[in-house]
Design an enzyme around this catalytic site. Structure first.
Site, short mmCIF file in Angstrom:
data_model
loop_
_atom_site.label_atom_id
_atom_site.label_comp_id
_atom_site.label_asym_id
_atom_site.label_seq_id
_atom_site.Cartn_x
_atom_site.Cartn_y
_atom_site.Cartn_z
N ASN A 136 0.79 -1.22 0.00
CA ASN A 136 0.00 0.00 0.00
C ASN A 136 0.82 1.28 0.00
OD1 ASN A 136 0.35 -1.45 2.58
ND2 ASN A 136 -0.30 0.48 3.49
N GLN A 163 -4.98 -3.97 -1.90
CA GLN A 163 -4.56 -2.94 -2.87
C GLN A 163 -4.47 -3.51 -4.28
OE1 GLN A 163 -4.07 0.30 -2.34
NE2 GLN A 163 -4.12 0.38 -0.10
N SER A 207 -11.05 -5.27 0.47
CA SER A 207 -11.83 -4.18 1.07
C SER A 207 -12.53 -3.39 -0.03
CB SER A 207 -10.89 -3.26 1.85
OG SER A 207 -11.63 -2.30 2.53
N HIS A 233 -13.72 -0.27 -0.02
CA HIS A 233 -13.48 1.18 -0.17
C HIS A 233 -12.21 1.53 -0.93
CE1 HIS A 233 -10.42 2.23 3.03
NE2 HIS A 233 -10.82 1.08 3.54
N CYS A 254 3.99 9.78 11.82
CA CYS A 254 4.50 10.86 12.68
C CYS A 254 4.25 10.51 14.14
CB CYS A 254 3.76 12.14 12.31
SG CYS A 254 4.46 13.58 13.07
N1 PLP Z 1 -4.45 -4.06 4.10
C1 PLP Z 1 -3.95 -3.16 3.23
C2 PLP Z 1 -2.85 -3.56 2.31
C3 PLP Z 1 -4.47 -1.86 3.19
O1 PLP Z 1 -3.96 -0.98 2.33
C4 PLP Z 1 -5.51 -1.52 4.09
C5 PLP Z 1 -6.05 -0.15 4.11
O2 PLP Z 1 -5.39 0.80 4.43
C6 PLP Z 1 -5.99 -2.50 4.97
C7 PLP Z 1 -5.43 -3.76 4.94
C8 PLP Z 1 -7.11 -2.20 5.93
O3 PLP Z 1 -8.29 -2.07 5.19
P1 PLP Z 1 -9.67 -1.60 5.85
O4 PLP Z 1 -9.60 -0.10 5.90
O5 PLP Z 1 -10.73 -2.07 4.92
O6 PLP Z 1 -9.79 -2.21 7.19
#
Ligand code: PLP
Length: 401
Positions: A174, A202, A222, A224, A351
């Site tokens: 990510n 991702q 996910s 979103h 941070c």
């Molecule tokens: N795993 C990865 C690689 C992600 O980028 C994210 C989101 O930031 C998550 C897990 C967590 O996802 P969620 O916001 O749906 O809990």
């Protein structure tokens, strides 16, 4: 402050805007009173059965989108954090019990997790560690990739023979967007009798994400991240794989994840998955061209350096993520300056209260601390236009000097 409606949103790895198509499907579902869509999908009467049929239609759609074999391999969750937690806790617990019952108990259960996993995997591994599971960390090279030879060496370590129950390596990172050789890694894990989980959050719609081709035992998604709603996700569990429910109660999702299902959210999730997969080929090449342009233009600014070497056109990194480090600047200050100018981007550094600490991902790929301080991530989506990218580049020429 710039009017938010005029903002150029370039933080799509954090979350994406809901697409109009998804919003219309969800609205229809949410306003489904007249159509009888308010029912509890687990009720026996007609109203419940109506909601159940919509739920199962969504399960089938997700199955198709991720290349699963059967609809009952799909468990709807509240997002990838839950899916990651549930996969690690649920599979490790069940596998230990399974091996005990098969007369082949695991004396020192061990799991392997990749160094650059999302915290949802790393923290879950840490919880397991406190319950007596040994956790070994799979390193990545400076490009952010797991090397299959190193992974195989860890899996075949004679000291751990028959003790490794699960390995977890994300399909795409990510922060820097590196795409891991998951099919190869899963095959290695299976050779040594271990289960394999991948966090594909991702990756969906941006790289090959077919469950049967990757042959993983579990995967997290996910909604979103692909222009779907927040708070809805998917846990894929390959048919026959060991899994102990993580959320218990009313026995929904065939007893694997209790809690009344969010049918409108799930319909939104399925629509988003379907859309992103359907448009993957054209959208990926469009985004890849924007990514390459961003890298070329940004790295022509003297203070800017690419964090990892992303060659134009490469499929080794996601098409939607650009990660750079800016000499002599701090991420937060730059993010705020871009914000004032009407651009939403993010940093690669976390941070803490006193100091800027390089993210675990940047530390893993040996980014020097002075560079990691100035980390910036620009991430695009299907909603990002060429004009957005051009405007950002013009602004970057002023901010990043
Ligand atoms: N795993 C990865 C690689 C992600 O980028 C994210 C989101 O930031 C998550 C897990 C967590 O996802 P969620 O916001 O749906 O809990």
């Amino acid at each position: 402050m710039t009017d938010i409606s005029e903002f150029v949103y370039l933080d799509n790895a954090a979350t994406t805007p809901l697409s109009e198509h998804v919003a219309s499907v969800m609205c229809e579902c949410l306003q489904g009173g007249a159509k009888g869509l308010y029912g509890n999908a687990n009720s026996v009467h007609s109203v419940g059965r109506k909601a159940f049929s919509v739920l199962e239609e969504a399960r089938y759609g997700v199955m198709k989108a991720i290349g699963a074999k059967r609809p009952d391999e799909i468990i709807f969750t509240s997002g990838a954090t839950e899916s990651d937690n549930a996969a690690l806790y649920g599979m490790v617990a069940r596998e230990i019990i399974r091996r005990k019952h098969s007369g082949n108990p695991v004396e020192r259960p061990r799991i392997l997790v990749c160094e650059i996993e999302h915290e949802a995997v790393l923290e879950a591994a840490d919880v397991l560690k406190h319950h007596g599971v040994y956790v070994d960390i799979i390193p990545v090279n400076k490009g952010g990739f797991v090397e299959p030879e190193i992974f195989e060496r860890m899996m075949s370590d004679p000291e751990w023979e028959g003790q490794t129950v699960l390995a977890s390596v994300m399909l795409a990172n990510n922060e820097i967007g590196s795409v891991q050789p998951v099919a190869k890694l899963a095959a290695i894990a299976h050779t040594y009798g271990a289960l394999f989980h991948t966090d594909a959050t991702q990756a969906l719609g941006k790289t090959m994400c077919d469950m049967q081709k990757l042959d993983v035992d579990a995967a997290s998604f996910s909604a979103h991240k692909v222009c779907g709603p927040k708070g809805v996700g998917v846990l894929y569990i390959k048919s026959g794989s060991p899994f102990n429910p993580y959320l218990v109660g009313g026995g929904q999702e065939r007893g694997l994840r209790s809690g009344t299902q969010n049918v409108p959210g799930i319909m939104g999730c399925m629509t988003a998955f379907k859309d992103v997969v359907e448009h993957m080929e054209t959208e990926c090449s469009r985004q890849r061209a924007l990514r390459d342009k961003l890298y070329a233009e940004l790295s022509s600014i003297p203070a800017v350096e690419m964090t990892v070497e992303v060659k134009p056109g490469t499929l080794e990194y996601l098409p939607n993520i650009v990660h750079v480090c800016v000499h002599g600047q701090e991420s937060e200050t730059m993010i705020l300056r871009f914000d004032l100018a009407g651009f939403a981007i993010s940093g690669g550094s976390a941070c803490s209260s006193q100091s800027l600490v390089a993210s675990h991902v940047l530390r893993a790929i040996n980014t020097p601390a002075h560079m990691a301080k100035g980390a910036l991530r620009i991430s695009i989506s299907s909603a990002t236009t060429q004009a957005d990218v051009d405007a950002f580049i013009a602004c970057a020429r002023e901010v990043l000097v």
